[in-house]
Design a protein around this motif. Structure first.
Motif, PDB file in Angstrom:
ATOM      1  N   GLY A 115       0.809  -1.210   0.000  1.00 53.06           N
ATOM      2  CA  GLY A 115       0.000   0.000   0.000  1.00 53.06           C
ATOM      3  C   GLY A 115       0.841   1.258   0.000  1.00 53.06           C
ATOM      4  N   SER A 116       1.924   1.236   0.765  1.00 54.77           N
ATOM      5  CA  SER A 116       2.825   2.384   0.813  1.00 54.77           C
ATOM      6  C   SER A 116       3.514   2.615  -0.525  1.00 54.77           C
ATOM      7  CB  SER A 116       3.867   2.170   1.914  1.00 54.77           C
ATOM      8  OG  SER A 116       4.828   3.204   1.909  1.00 54.77           O
ATOM      9  N   ALA A 119       0.931   4.088  -2.855  1.00 55.44           N
ATOM     10  CA  ALA A 119       0.627   5.470  -2.466  1.00 55.44           C
ATOM     11  C   ALA A 119       1.745   6.411  -2.898  1.00 55.44           C
ATOM     12  CB  ALA A 119       0.413   5.547  -0.955  1.00 55.44           C
ATOM     13  N   ARG A 130      -4.504  12.880   1.531  1.00 54.76           N
ATOM     14  CA  ARG A 130      -4.231  11.537   2.053  1.00 54.76           C
ATOM     15  C   ARG A 130      -5.406  10.587   1.856  1.00 54.76           C
ATOM     16  NH1 ARG A 130      -1.920  10.286   8.157  1.00 54.76           N
ATOM     17  NH2 ARG A 130      -1.694   8.013   7.894  1.00 54.76           N
ATOM     18  N   ALA A 131      -6.627  11.069   2.113  1.00 55.99           N
ATOM     19  CA  ALA A 131      -7.808  10.209   1.993  1.00 55.99           C
ATOM     20  C   ALA A 131      -8.026   9.773   0.544  1.00 55.99           C
ATOM     21  CB  ALA A 131      -9.044  10.940   2.518  1.00 55.99           C
ATOM     22  N   ARG A 133      -5.795   9.700  -1.814  1.00 58.32           N
ATOM     23  CA  ARG A 133      -4.672   8.846  -2.211  1.00 58.32           C
ATOM     24  C   ARG A 133      -4.925   7.407  -1.764  1.00 58.32           C
ATOM     25  NH1 ARG A 133      -0.954  12.139  -0.677  1.00 58.32           N
ATOM     26  NH2 ARG A 133      -0.460  11.198   1.343  1.00 58.32           N
ATOM     27  N   HIS A 134      -5.449   7.253  -0.543  1.00 57.93           N
ATOM     28  CA  HIS A 134      -5.773   5.908  -0.043  1.00 57.93           C
ATOM     29  C   HIS A 134      -6.856   5.261  -0.908  1.00 57.93           C
ATOM     30  CE1 HIS A 134      -6.338   2.628   2.756  1.00 57.93           C
ATOM     31  NE2 HIS A 134      -7.629   2.901   2.841  1.00 57.93           N
ATOM     32  N   GLU A 135      -7.845   6.041  -1.299  1.00 54.20           N
ATOM     33  CA  GLU A 135      -8.898   5.522  -2.176  1.00 54.20           C
ATOM     34  C   GLU A 135      -8.309   5.046  -3.499  1.00 54.20           C
ATOM     35  OE1 GLU A 135     -11.943   8.387  -2.772  1.00 54.20           O
ATOM     36  OE2 GLU A 135     -12.437   8.575  -0.645  1.00 54.20           O
ATOM     37  N   VAL A 137      -5.269   3.979  -4.037  1.00 58.24           N
ATOM     38  CA  VAL A 137      -4.520   2.734  -3.809  1.00 58.24           C
ATOM     39  C   VAL A 137      -5.468   1.540  -3.823  1.00 58.24           C
ATOM     40  CG1 VAL A 137      -3.221   1.417  -2.083  1.00 58.24           C
ATOM     41  CG2 VAL A 137      -2.605   3.784  -2.572  1.00 58.24           C
ATOM     42  N   ALA A 151      -2.564  -4.593   0.813  1.00 52.33           N
ATOM     43  CA  ALA A 151      -1.917  -3.301   1.047  1.00 52.33           C
ATOM     44  C   ALA A 151      -1.022  -3.329   2.279  1.00 52.33           C
ATOM     45  CB  ALA A 151      -2.971  -2.199   1.183  1.00 52.33           C
ATOM     46  N   ASP A 152      -1.283  -4.252   3.203  1.00 44.27           N
ATOM     47  CA  ASP A 152      -0.574  -4.281   4.480  1.00 44.27           C
ATOM     48  C   ASP A 152       0.509  -5.343   4.558  1.00 44.27           C
ATOM     49  OD1 ASP A 152      -2.130  -2.184   5.599  1.00 44.27           O
ATOM     50  OD2 ASP A 152      -3.758  -3.607   5.976  1.00 44.27           O
TER      51      ASP A 152
END
Length: 275
Positions: A115-116, A119, A130-131, A133-135, A137, A151-152
């Motif tokens: 995920g990183s 991103a 940030r929000a 960008r997460h979407e 990803v 992602a983790d």
């Protein structure tokens, strides 16, 4: 000098009389010799040939890793004959064309979570909060058939096929108009190859992205390419639609390549020992 805006029918890649020579004088090696072609939006062009044919050299010039000796290379109407000299230009070029290499494990940070990494790629090309960008990803993971929990994890927790999907997702983060895939499925098992090729076809249908697909394996070309260029010693031997090249090859070298491609039921015959 400004570049006129491209239209939907303009080639996204135009290569004219490309030459790449390494070294000088009698020891010079001509890796690419007078190669010309175009690639339209939403199409896939396969560059095929045995090792040393010049296909990866062409890809490295398209991606800006090497400079052309002569000739012109344009991506979306912009010159690519020389590598970018500034970070700003490299970033701009990356927004138009991305590379998916053969081994994604070597291009992914083994300590960085997926995920990183995605991103980071999104932030490089799109100024999102940030929000959002997460979407984005999560959209990319879904687009390449990976789950939210991927992602983790780090690359070591993924299979080869999953890592290749991550590499494709990272390339798509820029929303490029062209993706160069250099032997991108050659290290995968046949069943995983088919999955990745189907994924690429689906993504192309939904995004209109053009692909330059570099491979030595003619068995995968029919599944992915609209057009084929056969290269030998840096020169074009034959080019045309995938159907024409694979079913009705005109040149002896192309026929030899096809005859050397393993088929279903093929059994290798051991060579006779040298006497």
């Amino acid at each position: 000098m400004s570049v006129p805006p491209a239209t939907a029918t303009d080639p996204v890649v135009r290569v004219d009389h490309l030459v790449k020579r390494y070294g000088h004088g009698e020891h010079a090696h001509l890796a690419v010799d007078d190669v010309s072609f175009t690639l339209a939006p939403g199409r896939t062009l396969a560059l095929v040939g045995e090792s040393g044919a010049g296909k990866s050299t062409i890809g490295s010039i398209l991606t800006g890793l090497h400079a052309a000796t002569s000739g012109t290379v344009e991506v979306c109407g912009e010159d690519r004959s020389r590598p970018a000299r500034s970070t700003r230009l490299r970033r701009h070029r990356g927004s138009l064309l991305q590379l998916v290499a053969q081994d994604p494990f070597t291009s992914l940070d083994p300590r960085q979570k997926i995920g990183s990494a995605l991103a980071e790629a999104v932030a490089l090309h799109h100024p999102l909060d940030r929000a959002r960008r997460h979407e984005r990803v999560l959209e990319l993971l879904d687009a390449v058939g990976l789950a939210v929990h991927h992602a983790d994890v780090t690359p070591r927790a993924l299979s080869g096929g999953q890592r290749q999907r991550v590499a494709i997702a990272r390339a798509l983060a820029a929303r490029p108009r062209v993706v160069v895939l250099d032997e991108a499925v050659s290290a995968l098992d046949v069943s995983v190859q088919a999955q990745v090729l189907n994924l690429l076809n689906d993504l192309q249908a939904s995004t209109g992205t053009a692909y330059v697909f570099i491979t030595h394996d003619l068995a995968v070309v029919r599944q992915i390419a609209h057009d084929v260029i056969v290269l030998r010693h840096g020169r074009i031997v034959e080019s045309g639609s995938t159907e024409d090249i694979l079913d009705r090859p005109q040149q002896r070298y192309t026929r030899l390549l096809l005859e050397s491609t393993p088929r279903h039921g093929w059994t290798p015959v051991p060579s006779r020992p040298c006497v």
